[in-house]
Scaffold this active site. Sequence first.
Site, PDB file in Angstrom:
ATOM      1  N   ARG A 144       0.756  -0.858   0.088  1.00 19.10           N
ATOM      2  CA  ARG A 144       0.057   0.041   0.153  1.00 19.10           C
ATOM      3  C   ARG A 144       0.666   1.100   0.183  1.00 19.10           C
ATOM      4  O   ARG A 144       0.491   2.230  -0.582  1.00 19.10           O
ATOM      5  CB  ARG A 144      -0.653   0.033   0.941  1.00 19.10           C
ATOM      6  CG  ARG A 144      -2.336  -1.186   0.713  1.00 19.10           C
ATOM      7  CD  ARG A 144      -2.849  -1.329   1.988  1.00 19.10           C
ATOM      8  NE  ARG A 144      -2.336  -1.590   3.240  1.00 19.10           N
ATOM      9  CZ  ARG A 144      -2.352  -3.076   3.982  1.00 19.10           C
ATOM     10  NH1 ARG A 144      -2.378  -3.921   2.901  1.00 19.10           N
ATOM     11  NH2 ARG A 144      -1.647  -3.341   4.775  1.00 19.10           N
ATOM     12  N   GLU A 157       5.703 -10.457  14.723  1.00 17.19           N
ATOM     13  CA  GLU A 157       4.991 -11.139  16.343  1.00 17.19           C
ATOM     14  C   GLU A 157       5.656 -12.763  16.486  1.00 17.19           C
ATOM     15  O   GLU A 157       6.399 -12.789  17.785  1.00 17.19           O
ATOM     16  CB  GLU A 157       3.684 -10.992  16.427  1.00 17.19           C
ATOM     17  CG  GLU A 157       3.026 -10.911  17.655  1.00 17.19           C
ATOM     18  CD  GLU A 157       1.075 -10.677  17.410  1.00 17.19           C
ATOM     19  OE1 GLU A 157       1.069 -10.150  16.667  1.00 17.19           O
ATOM     20  OE2 GLU A 157       1.168 -11.127  18.286  1.00 17.19           O
TER      21      GLU A 157
HETATM   22  P1  AMP Z   1       4.827  -3.130  11.611  1.00 19.95           P
HETATM   23  O1  AMP Z   1       6.184  -3.243  11.389  1.00 19.95           O
HETATM   24  O2  AMP Z   1       4.190  -3.727  13.381  1.00 19.95           O
HETATM   25  O3  AMP Z   1       4.752  -1.151  12.013  1.00 19.95           O
HETATM   26  O4  AMP Z   1       3.882  -3.261  10.704  1.00 19.95           O
HETATM   27  C1  AMP Z   1       3.828  -2.453   9.896  1.00 19.95           C
HETATM   28  C2  AMP Z   1       3.249  -3.115   8.132  1.00 19.95           C
HETATM   29  O5  AMP Z   1       2.113  -3.855   8.455  1.00 19.95           O
HETATM   30  C3  AMP Z   1       2.422  -1.858   7.527  1.00 19.95           C
HETATM   31  O6  AMP Z   1       3.406  -2.395   6.046  1.00 19.95           O
HETATM   32  C4  AMP Z   1       0.737  -2.479   7.386  1.00 19.95           C
HETATM   33  O7  AMP Z   1       0.600  -2.141   6.164  1.00 19.95           O
HETATM   34  C5  AMP Z   1       0.839  -3.377   8.035  1.00 19.95           C
HETATM   35  N1  AMP Z   1      -0.415  -3.639   9.005  1.00 19.95           N
HETATM   36  C6  AMP Z   1       0.338  -3.776  10.800  1.00 19.95           C
HETATM   37  N2  AMP Z   1      -0.632  -3.825  11.235  1.00 19.95           N
HETATM   38  C7  AMP Z   1      -2.244  -3.117  10.436  1.00 19.95           C
HETATM   39  C8  AMP Z   1      -3.155  -3.065  10.467  1.00 19.95           C
HETATM   40  N3  AMP Z   1      -3.726  -3.766  12.060  1.00 19.95           N
HETATM   41  N4  AMP Z   1      -3.844  -3.101   9.338  1.00 19.95           N
HETATM   42  C9  AMP Z   1      -3.425  -2.688   8.850  1.00 19.95           C
HETATM   43  N5  AMP Z   1      -2.185  -2.858   8.038  1.00 19.95           N
HETATM   44  C10 AMP Z   1      -1.369  -4.012   9.203  1.00 19.95           C
END
Ligand code: AMP
Length: 177
Positions: free
Chosen positions: A63, A100
């Site tokens: 995205r 995670e």
């Molecule tokens: P993080 O590495 O944990 O910051 O996760 C970010 C990535 O995961 C981004 O590319 C987001 O598009 C996706 N992502 C994580 N959590 C969500 C969520 N609750 N809804 C949509 N996309 C998410």
Amino acid sequence: MENNIEMFKNKIRRIPDWPKKGIIFLDITPLLNDEKCFQEIINILYERYKDKKINKVVGIESRGFIIGSALAYKLSAGFVPIRKFGKLPWKKITEEYELEYGKDKIEMHKDAISENDNVILIDDLIATGGTAKAAANLIKKLGGKIIECCFLIELKSLSGRKVLEENGYKVFSLIQE
Ligand code: AMP
């Protein structure tokens, strides 16, 4: 601006237990689908960065590609995709990061960024910040100067901002949840 943020928030679709139980997925497709919202988001980001001499916008799969390429076009900057492992066809650099459960890898072409490029890193959402930090490391490895890490949505409870700021990166989010 305040009104716009409310309008954007109302266009985000929240899907419980997707892709797995316990996660509320924030689906931005209705936001992108709305011509007024999509244009307004790009305009706000353009106003923020137009005088920063940005020459590369780096988007994170997938995205981040949509918002990043529209913004790059408007800023007259180049666009760089960061992709999940194994998708890019040429010479690349790779960064591993923790999820995670387990690990993941992202990649960027070796010639995508030049020394001292002024870069905006962009994605739709920051949660734990793990993906963005790995992406920022890739840009740094090639000598790019990250002007700011930019997100449409910040999930504040997961403190991703802190992870980036502790590593010396500036963070901007349009919508905080
Ligand atoms: P993080 O590495 O944990 O910051 O996760 C970010 C990535 O995961 C981004 O590319 C987001 O598009 C996706 N992502 C994580 N959590 C969500 C969520 N609750 N809804 C949509 N996309 C998410």
